[in-house]
Design an enzyme around this catalytic site. Structure first.
Site, PDB file in Angstrom:
ATOM      1  CE  LYS A 170      -2.969   2.825   2.898  1.00 26.73           C
ATOM      2  NZ  LYS A 170      -3.635   3.015   4.188  1.00 26.73           N
ATOM      3  CD  GLU A 223      -5.166   8.725  11.416  1.00 29.03           C
ATOM      4  OE1 GLU A 223      -4.419   7.753  11.548  1.00 29.03           O
ATOM      5  OE2 GLU A 223      -5.421   9.246  10.307  1.00 29.03           O
TER       6      GLU A 223
END
Length: 440
Positions: A199, A249
């Site tokens: 990724k 976050e």
């Protein structure tokens, strides 16, 4: 309110802090009347801090920057003369790190080195019940004199300040065109399919020309209304520009040996009706691509915490809904006792796969080769820590760097093998909206 004098520390000087209770006032009025450096931090649990001036700055560069900051801070905190103010007003260093150690402080990141933390001269702290003024300086007389002066000035500030007008947007210019972005995504997916990566997060930026100069404290106040469940921050080291945002976050919180963090990966827009909203949420949760990406992030965070912790606990995956977007979220906690500093945890986690990729070195190489611009402090740890090594850091997302009538915004997407370039383009545009909506 006129700019104050910094009670700067000289070598070997003790750190003196003095605190008093003050009436609740508009933090944005306080910040708007102060010169750089200016700092602002508020977390979803209710702590809110606005600060200005610099008693001292700690800076560092290179691969050893986390240890360098920690060591300098230890020396600073070793000689603290503080009064009996509440725990919330204790001395803290505020700042952050650049995303990449190769970062250079060039436009739009003038004044932002690889790592910098500031111990503010004047600080307002709002808890759930009270507001406090704290002054730090190198001498007791300076701290007490400034405390008296600032207390009188703060009492003249309004309790509330109207939301005010936004600066308005004259034009927007993507740093990366749609065609270039799609080419970058195809390049990344080719590497993933070839087995070079699992990724990688590819980011882009948007240059925004405004109708008038931006007043960042006003934008932060507007973000308070729109995104109360998010962090909000401002780091403005010089008058050249300020880095600000409303990230959803948490990177890490460390209190009393307990680490709280999360995996936040996988996103989709909000629906115009409750039914459409639920359908979008279901498609997000059911997407094999999204689940793969999210589980990869959660597992990597767990693995990085394990060498520091006596135990790690991974919670149930859930949905986190914000005004313009919704995410998959997995809470993660760990017990590390009192032997570790929050910066050790920050170093272990940054960059998480949610903003970097896997394997990390290959992902970083791909980011440098592909994006074509310096992320600066975007997607980086931003927050604070104290003398005990406790602290809290958010990930510098949903953010921008502002100077006069220009703001540069940043956003990125996690790319896996079956990512579709056009769909990724549409998704990344959603991530500009939290700040764009408050500028319009």
């Amino acid at each position: 309110m006129p700019p104050h004098r910094d009670g700067q520390l000289s070598a070997g000087s003790p750190l003196v802090t003095r605190t008093c209770r003050v009436p609740d006032v508009s933090f944005r009025s306080f910040l708007a009347g102060q010169a750089a450096p200016r700092l602002y931090w508020t977390s979803p649990d209710g702590l809110e801090i606005a600060a200005t001036g610099a008693v001292t700055r700690i800076t560092a560069t290179g691969g050893g920057r986390f240890d360098a900051v920690r060591n300098q801070a230890t020396d600073l905190f070793d000689s603290v003369d503080t009064d009996d103010g509440p725990d919330a007003t204790r001395p803290r260093l505020f700042g952050g790190f650049s995303f990449d150690t190769e970062h250079q402080p060039e436009p739009p990141w003038d004044g932002f080195p690889s790592a910098e933390f500031v111990l503010p001269h004047v600080q307002l702290t709002r808890t759930e019940t009270e507001t406090w003024l704290t002054v730090s300086a190198s001498e007791t007389a300076t701290a007490e004199e400034t405390l008296t002066e600032m207390q009188a000035e703060i009492e003249t500030l309004p309790t509330m300040r109207p939301r005010g007008e936004s600066p308005g947007i004259e034009s927007t210019t993507p740093i990366t065109s749609r065609e270039e972005w799609c080419s970058q995504i195809r390049h990344a997916t080719d590497r993933i399919r070839d087995g070079q990566l699992k990724k990688v997060v590819i980011a882009t930026a948007l240059e925004v020309e405004l109708g008038e100069s931006v007043v960042v404290p006003d934008i932060l106040e507007r973000l308070r209304t729109s995104y109360p469940e998010c962090y909000r921050f401002l780091v403005q080291p010089t008058s050249s520009g300020g880095f600000f945002g409303a990230p959803p976050e948490r990177l890490v919180s460390l209190r009393g040996g307990t680490v709280e963090t999360e995996a936040l990966a996988g996103s989709i827009g909000r629906g115009e009706t409750p039914e459409e909203d639920d359908e979008l949420a279901t498609s997000l949760a059911d997407s094999e691509k999204v689940r793969e990406e999210h589980e990869l992030v959660a597992e990597t965070i767990r693995e990085r915490l394990e060498p520091l912790a006596s135990s790690v606990s991974v919670g149930e995956r859930r949905l986190k809904r914000l005004s313009t977007i919704q995410h998959l979220q997995t809470p993660i906690s760990a017990e590390i006792g009192d032997r570790e500093h929050v910066l050790s945890v920050v170093e272990a986690l940054h960059p998480t796969p949610a903003v970097g990729g896997l394997p990390l070195e290959d992902a970083m190489r791909t980011i440098r080769e592909t994006e074509g611009f310096d992320r600066g402090w975007y997607a980086s740890p931003v927050g604070w820590f104290d003398a005990d090594g406790d602290g809290e850091f958010a990930v510098g997302l949903r953010s921008g760097v502002a100077a006069n009538d220009r703001v540069t915004l940043f956003a990125g997407n996690g790319i896996v093998a079956d990512s579709e370039p056009e769909a990724e383009w549409d998704e990344v545009q959603l991530k500009f909206l939290p700040i764009l909506n408050e500028l319009e």
